[in-house]
Design a protein around this motif. Structure first.
Motif, PDB file in Angstrom:
ATOM      1  N   LEU A  41       6.902 -29.473 -28.961  1.00 23.06           N
ATOM      2  CA  LEU A  41       8.137 -30.241 -28.797  1.00 23.06           C
ATOM      3  C   LEU A  41       7.873 -31.733 -28.924  1.00 23.06           C
ATOM      4  O   LEU A  41       6.832 -32.223 -28.466  1.00 23.06           O
ATOM      5  N   SER A  42       8.822 -32.439 -29.510  1.00 22.37           N
ATOM      6  CA  SER A  42       8.709 -33.900 -29.572  1.00 22.37           C
ATOM      7  C   SER A  42       9.030 -34.482 -28.194  1.00 22.37           C
ATOM      8  O   SER A  42       9.509 -33.765 -27.303  1.00 22.37           O
ATOM      9  N   GLY A  43       8.813 -35.767 -28.029  1.00 24.68           N
ATOM     10  CA  GLY A  43       9.125 -36.421 -26.758  1.00 24.68           C
ATOM     11  C   GLY A  43      10.600 -36.318 -26.418  1.00 24.68           C
ATOM     12  O   GLY A  43      10.974 -36.065 -25.270  1.00 24.68           O
ATOM     13  N   GLY A  44      11.459 -36.500 -27.420  1.00 24.47           N
ATOM     14  CA  GLY A  44      12.900 -36.410 -27.196  1.00 24.47           C
ATOM     15  C   GLY A  44      13.336 -35.005 -26.842  1.00 24.47           C
ATOM     16  O   GLY A  44      14.195 -34.804 -25.982  1.00 24.47           O
ATOM     17  N   GLU A  45      12.748 -34.017 -27.507  1.00 23.92           N
ATOM     18  CA  GLU A  45      13.078 -32.622 -27.203  1.00 23.92           C
ATOM     19  C   GLU A  45      12.655 -32.277 -25.778  1.00 23.92           C
ATOM     20  O   GLU A  45      13.395 -31.614 -25.051  1.00 23.92           O
ATOM     21  N   ALA A  46      11.482 -32.754 -25.385  1.00 23.16           N
ATOM     22  CA  ALA A  46      11.003 -32.496 -24.023  1.00 23.16           C
ATOM     23  C   ALA A  46      11.934 -33.143 -22.994  1.00 23.16           C
ATOM     24  O   ALA A  46      12.235 -32.536 -21.958  1.00 23.16           O
ATOM     25  N   THR A  76      13.758 -42.529 -22.822  1.00 21.92           N
ATOM     26  CA  THR A  76      12.374 -42.399 -23.256  1.00 21.92           C
ATOM     27  C   THR A  76      12.218 -41.163 -24.138  1.00 21.92           C
ATOM     28  O   THR A  76      12.590 -40.067 -23.761  1.00 21.92           O
ATOM     29  N   GLY A  77      11.693 -41.389 -25.333  1.00 24.68           N
ATOM     30  CA  GLY A  77      11.431 -40.291 -26.247  1.00 24.68           C
ATOM     31  C   GLY A  77      12.618 -39.853 -27.068  1.00 24.68           C
ATOM     32  O   GLY A  77      12.490 -38.987 -27.910  1.00 24.68           O
ATOM     33  N   LEU A  78      13.789 -40.435 -26.830  1.00 26.27           N
ATOM     34  CA  LEU A  78      14.984 -40.031 -27.570  1.00 26.27           C
ATOM     35  C   LEU A  78      15.160 -40.885 -28.837  1.00 26.27           C
ATOM     36  O   LEU A  78      14.866 -42.072 -28.847  1.00 26.27           O
ATOM     37  N   HIS A  79      15.688 -40.265 -29.862  1.00 27.85           N
ATOM     38  CA  HIS A  79      16.041 -40.968 -31.094  1.00 27.85           C
ATOM     39  C   HIS A  79      17.246 -41.852 -30.807  1.00 27.85           C
ATOM     40  O   HIS A  79      18.057 -41.555 -29.929  1.00 27.85           O
ATOM     41  N   LEU A  80      17.402 -42.930 -31.552  1.00 26.07           N
ATOM     42  CA  LEU A  80      18.515 -43.855 -31.344  1.00 26.07           C
ATOM     43  C   LEU A  80      19.868 -43.135 -31.421  1.00 26.07           C
ATOM     44  O   LEU A  80      20.772 -43.443 -30.653  1.00 26.07           O
ATOM     45  N   GLY A  95      21.849 -30.469 -27.426  1.00 27.48           N
ATOM     46  CA  GLY A  95      21.402 -30.606 -28.806  1.00 27.48           C
ATOM     47  C   GLY A  95      20.125 -29.874 -29.167  1.00 27.48           C
ATOM     48  O   GLY A  95      19.462 -30.227 -30.142  1.00 27.48           O
ATOM     49  N   LEU A  96      19.782 -28.833 -28.413  1.00 30.58           N
ATOM     50  CA  LEU A  96      18.545 -28.096 -28.684  1.00 30.58           C
ATOM     51  C   LEU A  96      18.802 -26.692 -29.224  1.00 30.58           C
ATOM     52  O   LEU A  96      17.951 -25.806 -29.121  1.00 30.58           O
TER      53      LEU A  96
END
Length: 168
Positions: free
Chosen positions: A130-135, A161-165, A117-118
């Motif tokens: 980068l956001s936490g989810g992107e990292a 951790t760091g991912l959107h729902l 999804g990147l």
């Protein structure tokens, strides 16, 4: 992202193999913005300059010497399929998959970024943006991009951790 998944080495070698690069005696290291030689020395390859403000937050402005492209003019004169190294680093992952489709190893690494999804990230996007989810997804993509000779079982400690729902 492209550095983290170990695809930048392949891209730099590709540019170093171009006739113009060979005529200018540029090697793969010349196409790195992290080391002296090919990078813009005015901004040390950052593409911007920090202006310290004493009573307010610091301001970052595009480097006037390289216009934010991070490299010296000689390096930018080397083209692969009509694009300079700076142009390639500005491509999104989705764009780069098509651009490098004929280079199967490189395209495979980039497709893994798409699969997690990147695809919207720029190849040269600084990791600090980068956001936490992107990292997290970048780390997963880097691991999945490695071809294992045996079957693997991944046990993820706190995999969300760091991912959107929606990503979970």
């Amino acid at each position: 992202p492209v550095t983290y998944i170990k695809a930048f080495d392949e891209i730099r070698k590709l540019f170093a193999a171009q006739p113009r690069a060979q005529a200018l005696a540029l090697d793969a290291g010349s196409f790195s913005f992290n080391v002296p030689g090919g990078r813009c020395e005015a901004c040390e390859g950052d593409g911007f300059r920090k202006i310290e403000m004493y009573f307010v937050e610091d301001v970052y402005v595009s480097c006037q010497d390289c216009e934010g492209r991070r490299y010296r003019p000689e390096v930018l004169s080397v083209k692969y399929r009509g694009q300079s190294i700076a142009d390639v680093l500005r491509q999104t992952v989705d764009e780069a998959v098509g651009f490098f489709a004929s280079l199967h190893g490189l395209a495979r690494r980039l497709r893994v970024l798409q699969e997690v999804g990147l695809g919207y990230l720029r190849l040269g996007q600084p990791a600090t943006t980068l956001s936490g989810g992107e990292a997290q997804r970048l780390k997963i993509a880097a691991e999945l991009g490695v071809r294992a000779s045996t079957d693997m079982l991944y046990i993820m400690d706190e995999p969300t951790t760091g991912l959107h729902l929606d990503d979970v």
